[in-house]
Motif scaffolding. Sequence first.
Motif, PDB file in Angstrom:
ATOM      1  N   ALA A  39      57.651 -71.702 -47.771  1.00 33.64           N
ATOM      2  CA  ALA A  39      57.471 -70.343 -46.576  1.00 33.64           C
ATOM      3  C   ALA A  39      55.695 -69.813 -47.065  1.00 33.64           C
ATOM      4  N   LEU A  40      55.408 -69.601 -44.625  1.00 37.71           N
ATOM      5  CA  LEU A  40      53.807 -69.639 -44.900  1.00 37.71           C
ATOM      6  C   LEU A  40      53.924 -68.141 -44.423  1.00 37.71           C
ATOM      7  N   THR A  41      53.017 -67.344 -44.501  1.00 35.30           N
ATOM      8  CA  THR A  41      52.975 -66.261 -43.698  1.00 35.30           C
ATOM      9  C   THR A  41      50.985 -66.026 -43.252  1.00 35.30           C
ATOM     10  N   LEU A  48      48.414 -71.297 -42.248  1.00 34.31           N
ATOM     11  CA  LEU A  48      48.815 -71.685 -40.706  1.00 34.31           C
ATOM     12  C   LEU A  48      47.209 -73.099 -40.759  1.00 34.31           C
ATOM     13  N   ALA A  49      46.361 -72.639 -40.495  1.00 36.62           N
ATOM     14  CA  ALA A  49      45.607 -73.605 -40.878  1.00 36.62           C
ATOM     15  C   ALA A  49      45.517 -74.773 -41.696  1.00 36.62           C
ATOM     16  N   VAL A  50      46.069 -74.387 -42.851  1.00 35.37           N
ATOM     17  CA  VAL A  50      45.438 -75.102 -44.437  1.00 35.37           C
ATOM     18  C   VAL A  50      47.345 -75.765 -44.184  1.00 35.37           C
ATOM     19  N   TYR A  51      47.870 -75.516 -43.480  1.00 36.85           N
ATOM     20  CA  TYR A  51      49.076 -76.664 -43.257  1.00 36.85           C
ATOM     21  C   TYR A  51      49.283 -77.888 -42.341  1.00 36.85           C
ATOM     22  N   ILE A  58      61.878 -80.569 -45.353  1.00 40.98           N
ATOM     23  CA  ILE A  58      61.580 -80.173 -46.142  1.00 40.98           C
ATOM     24  C   ILE A  58      61.129 -79.138 -44.451  1.00 40.98           C
ATOM     25  N   ASP A  59      61.954 -78.380 -44.733  1.00 39.48           N
ATOM     26  CA  ASP A  59      62.279 -76.727 -43.846  1.00 39.48           C
ATOM     27  C   ASP A  59      60.993 -76.136 -44.442  1.00 39.48           C
ATOM     28  N   VAL A  60      60.178 -75.455 -43.248  1.00 43.51           N
ATOM     29  CA  VAL A  60      58.583 -74.690 -43.563  1.00 43.51           C
ATOM     30  C   VAL A  60      59.015 -73.603 -42.691  1.00 43.51           C
ATOM     31  N   TRP A  61      58.995 -72.243 -42.896  1.00 49.64           N
ATOM     32  CA  TRP A  61      59.337 -70.814 -42.159  1.00 49.64           C
ATOM     33  C   TRP A  61      57.654 -70.658 -42.707  1.00 49.64           C
ATOM     34  N   MET A  62      58.077 -70.326 -40.854  1.00 44.51           N
ATOM     35  CA  MET A  62      56.205 -69.164 -40.429  1.00 44.51           C
ATOM     36  C   MET A  62      56.147 -67.977 -40.046  1.00 44.51           C
ATOM     37  N   ALA A  63      55.450 -67.599 -40.618  1.00 46.31           N
ATOM     38  CA  ALA A  63      55.685 -65.588 -40.594  1.00 46.31           C
ATOM     39  C   ALA A  63      54.024 -65.590 -39.373  1.00 46.31           C
ATOM     40  N   PRO A  64      53.764 -64.610 -38.891  1.00 40.55           N
ATOM     41  CA  PRO A  64      52.427 -64.943 -38.359  1.00 40.55           C
ATOM     42  C   PRO A  64      51.739 -63.446 -39.753  1.00 40.55           C
TER      43      PRO A  64
END
Length: 118
Positions: free
Chosen positions: A78-80, A85-88, A112-118
Motif C-alpha cells: 500500500a502506497l500513498t 510513487l516516485a520512490v516506487y 505482488i498487488d500494489v495499491w496506490m492512493a493519491p
Amino acid sequence: MAERASQRLRALGPVIDVLLLGMGEDGHTASWFPDSPGLHEALHGMQPVVFTQPRTAAHPRLTLSRACVLAARHRHLALTGAAKLAVYQRALQAPSPEFPVSFVLERAAGPIDVWMAP
C-alpha cells in the motif's frame, strides 16, 4: 530473540496467507531500512525473523526476512502520495539496498498487488 521468534513462527505453519506491506519515502519496507545494521541478513538470510536496527528509527526491531515475505501466498503493498510513487518507480528498476522495497518488487520475487492512493 530473533531465533526464538523464528521458531515460534515456524510452529504456526509453512506459509503466511496474506501479507500487507507499506513503504516509507526512503524506500524501506518491513523494517528493512537502507544502510542499517541487519539489512543484509533481512534481505539474504534464511531465518523467518531477523533483528534490524534502523539508523533513522528510534528502536531496534524484529521483522520478517525477505525469504519469509516472498513465501507469503498473497502479498500487497500500500502506497500513498506523489513522493512514495516516485520512490516506487525508482525501486522497480532493479533490486538495490538503496531501496529495500525493490527486493519485494523484482520480477523474480513473484506477483505482488500494489495499491496506490493519491
